[in-house]
Design a protein around this motif. Structure first.
Motif, PDB file in Angstrom:
ATOM      1  N   UNK A 133       0.805  -1.226   0.000  1.00  0.00           N
ATOM      2  CA  UNK A 133       0.000   0.000   0.000  1.00  0.00           C
ATOM      3  C   UNK A 133       0.832   1.267   0.000  1.00  0.00           C
ATOM      4  N   UNK A 134       2.144   1.142  -0.114  1.00  0.00           N
ATOM      5  CA  UNK A 134       3.027   2.303  -0.182  1.00  0.00           C
ATOM      6  C   UNK A 134       4.345   1.882  -0.819  1.00  0.00           C
ATOM      7  N   UNK A 135       4.552   2.152  -2.110  1.00  0.00           N
ATOM      8  CA  UNK A 135       5.788   1.743  -2.775  1.00  0.00           C
ATOM      9  C   UNK A 135       7.038   2.495  -2.322  1.00  0.00           C
ATOM     10  N   UNK A 136       6.899   3.577  -1.551  1.00  0.00           N
ATOM     11  CA  UNK A 136       8.085   4.281  -1.057  1.00  0.00           C
ATOM     12  C   UNK A 136       8.941   3.321  -0.227  1.00  0.00           C
ATOM     13  N   UNK A 137      10.250   3.404  -0.434  1.00  0.00           N
ATOM     14  CA  UNK A 137      11.164   2.555   0.335  1.00  0.00           C
ATOM     15  C   UNK A 137      11.603   3.220   1.631  1.00  0.00           C
ATOM     16  N   UNK A 138      11.632   4.545   1.641  1.00  0.00           N
ATOM     17  CA  UNK A 138      12.049   5.252   2.853  1.00  0.00           C
ATOM     18  C   UNK A 138      11.548   6.685   2.823  1.00  0.00           C
ATOM     19  N   UNK A 139      11.549   7.324   3.998  1.00  0.00           N
ATOM     20  CA  UNK A 139      11.268   8.752   4.126  1.00  0.00           C
ATOM     21  C   UNK A 139      12.315   9.347   5.065  1.00  0.00           C
ATOM     22  N   UNK A 140      12.504  10.649   4.956  1.00  0.00           N
ATOM     23  CA  UNK A 140      13.384  11.373   5.874  1.00  0.00           C
ATOM     24  C   UNK A 140      12.508  12.128   6.856  1.00  0.00           C
ATOM     25  N   UNK A 141      12.695  11.859   8.144  1.00  0.00           N
ATOM     26  CA  UNK A 141      11.910  12.530   9.174  1.00  0.00           C
ATOM     27  C   UNK A 141      12.854  12.956  10.285  1.00  0.00           C
ATOM     28  N   UNK A 142      12.906  14.266  10.527  1.00  0.00           N
ATOM     29  CA  UNK A 142      13.803  14.773  11.563  1.00  0.00           C
ATOM     30  C   UNK A 142      15.255  14.468  11.280  1.00  0.00           C
ATOM     31  N   UNK A 143      15.603  14.410  10.000  1.00  0.00           N
ATOM     32  CA  UNK A 143      16.977  14.136   9.608  1.00  0.00           C
ATOM     33  C   UNK A 143      17.340  12.670   9.579  1.00  0.00           C
ATOM     34  N   UNK A 144      16.429  11.788   9.992  1.00  0.00           N
ATOM     35  CA  UNK A 144      16.690  10.345  10.014  1.00  0.00           C
ATOM     36  C   UNK A 144      15.895   9.659   8.914  1.00  0.00           C
ATOM     37  N   UNK A 145      16.471   8.618   8.347  1.00  0.00           N
ATOM     38  CA  UNK A 145      15.799   7.854   7.304  1.00  0.00           C
ATOM     39  C   UNK A 145      15.061   6.671   7.925  1.00  0.00           C
ATOM     40  N   UNK A 146      13.770   6.543   7.613  1.00  0.00           N
ATOM     41  CA  UNK A 146      12.946   5.449   8.130  1.00  0.00           C
ATOM     42  C   UNK A 146      12.426   4.618   6.971  1.00  0.00           C
TER      43      UNK A 146
END
Length: 285
Positions: free
Chosen positions: A167-180
């Motif tokens: 339901x979400x093809x994104x592999x990662x996001x940047x949040x607060x300078x950290x990659x999740x």
């Protein structure tokens, strides 16, 4: 060849409609980018058709609440389209043959964080691989989750030949300078292990076709704006839509590694097999 932009106003008159990504484009995971808020407001004032397209596994109403909470007026947008909304519609409603063929029992990864990816009562949610007929991959259970945390569930699911809906093809996001990690990383690992995955969202043409239908414009009159080559830009390329890549999002660190910005962008686009029509550091009017 990608054209650099110093201001969004330079191209505003060239298009009648604009499709905006959310995370990394309109906001940073916490707050709206002030320049993006100004740009969207200006386009709405020009009576342009604006649409939000997100790989969020949440339904559009939830994303709309988030946008309202950070200062965007939903009246500016024709519609909000999300990958989670497509799953809720197509899978939850069993609207095509592949969805209709899914079994009744689903192992729902990330249900605690993303509880609305399919409507309540659509399927029976189970807690173990052994009970499941298929996997709904909405994402990891927490922002600090690692791919290794799901290795056992994924390997067990492969052994049972369970189909996965991502339901979400994104592999990662940047949040607060950290990659999740996101659901896309988990789905990619599942495919490497031999599992079958059906993706909903960017960069797959199905969701871009839905956006063009909802915005009511031909592809040549629309611009996609996003920060991710693998999803926003590749999807636009595949659908014949012009695109603007923003350098402030997911690729910011990679772009900063090269002294020559043009060479860095060229190398990055080549490596991802996607090329934007325009490039700008930020979404500024």
């Amino acid at each position: 060849m990608t054209t650099p932009l110093s201001a969004f106003a330079e191209i505003a008159d060239r298009y009648d409609g604009f499709i905006f990504d959310v995370w990394g484009t309109l906001y940073d995971g916490g707050n709206a980018f002030p320049e993006a808020l100004e740009t969207v407001r200006a386009l709405a004032g020009m009576e342009k058709k604006l649409l939000v397209l997100s790989n969020s596994p949440r339904i559009p109403a939830i994303v709309g609440e988030r946008l309202t909470g950070i200062g965007f007026d939903l009246a500016w947008f024709s519609e909000i389209v999300t990958s989670g909304g497509m799953v809720a519609d197509i899978v939850g409603g069993r609207r095509d043959a592949e969805a209709a063929a899914l079994g009744e029992r689903v192992l729902w990864l990330g249900r605690g964080r993303f509880p609305d990816t399919v409507p309540d009562g659509s399927f029976t949610v189970v807690e173990s691989v052994e009970e499941a007929d298929w996997i709904l991959n909405a994402g990891p259970d927490g922002p600090e989750s690692r791919l290794e945390d799901y290795e056992s569930q994924l390997s067990g699911s492969v052994a049972r030949n369970l189909p996965m809906i991502c339901a979400n093809p994104d592999k990662s996001v940047i949040h607060g300078g950290a990659r999740h990690i996101c659901a896309g990383a988990m789905a990619e690992r599942y495919e490497v292990m031999g599992g079958a995955v059906r993706y909903f969202g960017k960069p797959y043409p199905e969701i871009f076709a839905r956006c063009l239908d909802r915005i009511g414009l031909p592809a040549e009159r629309v611009l996609v704006v996003g920060d991710n080559l693998e999803t926003d830009i590749l999807g636009a390329n595949r659908t014949g839509i012009d695109s603007l890549l923003l350098g402030c999002g997911i690729h910011a660190a990679a772009l900063a590694e090269t002294a020559d910005a043009g060479e860095g962008l060229d190398a990055l686009t080549t490596s991802h097999g996607a090329r934007p029509t325009y490039f700008s550091d930020v979404l500024a009017w």
